[in-house]
Scaffold this motif. Structure first.
Motif, PDB file in Angstrom:
ATOM      1  N   LYS A  32      49.939-100.671  72.931  1.00  0.00           N
ATOM      2  CA  LYS A  32      48.908-100.404  71.916  1.00  0.00           C
ATOM      3  C   LYS A  32      49.262-101.013  70.572  1.00  0.00           C
ATOM      4  CE  LYS A  32      46.202 -96.637  69.858  1.00  0.00           C
ATOM      5  NZ  LYS A  32      44.910 -97.029  70.456  1.00  0.00           N
ATOM      6  N   ARG A  35      48.738-104.754  70.679  1.00  0.00           N
ATOM      7  CA  ARG A  35      47.314-105.085  70.726  1.00  0.00           C
ATOM      8  C   ARG A  35      46.671-104.965  69.349  1.00  0.00           C
ATOM      9  NH1 ARG A  35      47.794-101.943  75.526  1.00  0.00           N
ATOM     10  NH2 ARG A  35      46.781-100.147  74.554  1.00  0.00           N
ATOM     11  N   LEU A  36      46.981-103.901  68.636  1.00  0.00           N
ATOM     12  CA  LEU A  36      46.402-103.697  67.307  1.00  0.00           C
ATOM     13  C   LEU A  36      46.899-104.748  66.329  1.00  0.00           C
ATOM     14  CD1 LEU A  36      46.554 -99.793  66.994  1.00  0.00           C
ATOM     15  CD2 LEU A  36      44.570-101.223  67.545  1.00  0.00           C
ATOM     16  N   LYS A  89      40.988 -98.298  76.102  1.00  0.00           N
ATOM     17  CA  LYS A  89      41.700 -99.421  75.479  1.00  0.00           C
ATOM     18  C   LYS A  89      41.076-100.779  75.771  1.00  0.00           C
ATOM     19  CE  LYS A  89      45.422 -99.677  79.002  1.00  0.00           C
ATOM     20  NZ  LYS A  89      45.268 -98.346  79.630  1.00  0.00           N
ATOM     21  N   GLU A  92      38.067-100.828  73.263  1.00  0.00           N
ATOM     22  CA  GLU A  92      38.428-100.690  71.854  1.00  0.00           C
ATOM     23  C   GLU A  92      39.499-101.673  71.395  1.00  0.00           C
ATOM     24  OE1 GLU A  92      39.430 -96.652  71.049  1.00  0.00           O
ATOM     25  OE2 GLU A  92      37.441 -95.884  71.582  1.00  0.00           O
ATOM     26  N   GLU A  93      40.280-102.214  72.334  1.00  0.00           N
ATOM     27  CA  GLU A  93      41.384-103.079  71.921  1.00  0.00           C
ATOM     28  C   GLU A  93      41.376-104.447  72.611  1.00  0.00           C
ATOM     29  OE1 GLU A  93      44.752-100.511  72.608  1.00  0.00           O
ATOM     30  OE2 GLU A  93      43.864 -98.967  71.337  1.00  0.00           O
TER      31      GLU A  93
END
Length: 266
Positions: A32, A35-36, A89, A92-93
């Motif tokens: 995560k 990815r962000l 995810k 959203e990612e």
């Protein structure tokens, strides 16, 4: 400009924005936090390249370590599978990450020094050009863990090699060595590992010194970013359906347990 966010390193040099994935100890697998960080880096590259007279006239995506990007972090995936978390995810990612990279208006180049699997292959294909070391390779790594493609790969791969070949590569889920990748037209240049950095820099510098406005208009005409986004949305729906299947749970557990999965087709 020089920026260091630890997981993603960003540097501007001679009109080229270099974005470096820097999670080498985990083969640059996508958790995560990474990815962000990539979403932020791609968003900034997109914004900065669109400014009139921008200093960003080409973008290079590269990575530190042995692998370009091994795709989804499977330890995170196992936790998500066990806890029934992380189902958002992809939407959203992963999708914003792919759409922002594909939507950068100036020429983009993926520098592949090592294997690119799963979403790592998707990120490479979202770039306009791929320069590949003979030590690198591609692999879908989706069906092997009971999932479908993500990161727009179901569209970008079809665009590059055609529907029949793309289906073959994704369903059989075998490694595609660098030499075969070049024969299939998946990469623009295949070079020895010691030549990769200089080759990528030369190509990027040529774009940075070229007619940027014309490049932008030509890219907008040729590259169907809307189709990539539509494919990514369909992939997200498929992933959601597959996330809770017994086969996916078994595949992730088997991978981390270093044993062959026992699929039941459910």
């Amino acid at each position: 400009m020089s920026e260091n966010t630890n997981l993603v390193l960003v540097e501007d040099k001679a009109g080229v924005r270099y974005i470096t994935i820097n999670r080498a100890e985990a083969y640059n697998s996508l958790d995560k936090e990474l990815r962000l960080a990539l979403i932020e880096a791609f968003r900034n590259a997109q914004k900065d390249s669109e400014e009139l007279g921008s200093a960003v006239r080409a973008v290079v995506l590269r990575a530190n370590g042995k692998a370009f990007c091994s795709g989804q972090d499977l330890k995170e995936q196992l936790r998500d599978t066990q806890n029934r978390t992380g189902m958002e995810k992809v939407v959203e990612e992963y999708n914003p990450m792919t759409e922002l990279l594909a939507g950068i208006s100036v020429p983009t180049i993926a520098a592949l020094q090592g294997p690119a699997a799963g979403a790592g292959w998707g990120l490479a294909m979202a770039c306009d050009f791929r320069v590949m070391s003979t030590a690198a390779s591609f692999k879908g790594a989706f069906t092997g863990v009971g999932l479908a493609a993500d990161s727009g790969l179901s569209q970008t791969l079809v665009d590059c090699v055609g529907r029949a070949k793309a289906l073959q590569l994704l369903l059989l889920d075998r490694k595609v060595p660098a030499e075969e990748a070049a024969e299939l037209g998946l990469v623009e240049q295949l070079v020895e590992p010691t030549e990769l950095e200089a080759t990528v820099e030369e190509l990027a510098n040529n774009f940075a010194a070229g007619p940027t406005a014309a490049y932008k208009e030509m890219k907008a005409l040729v590259k169907n970013t809307a189709a990539i986004s539509e494919a990514a949305a369909a992939e997200a729906e498929a992933q959601l359906r597959l996330f809770n299947t017994a086969d996916h749970s078994e595949a992730v557990a088997a991978f981390l347990g270093k044993r062959p999965p026992q699929f039941k087709g459910e």
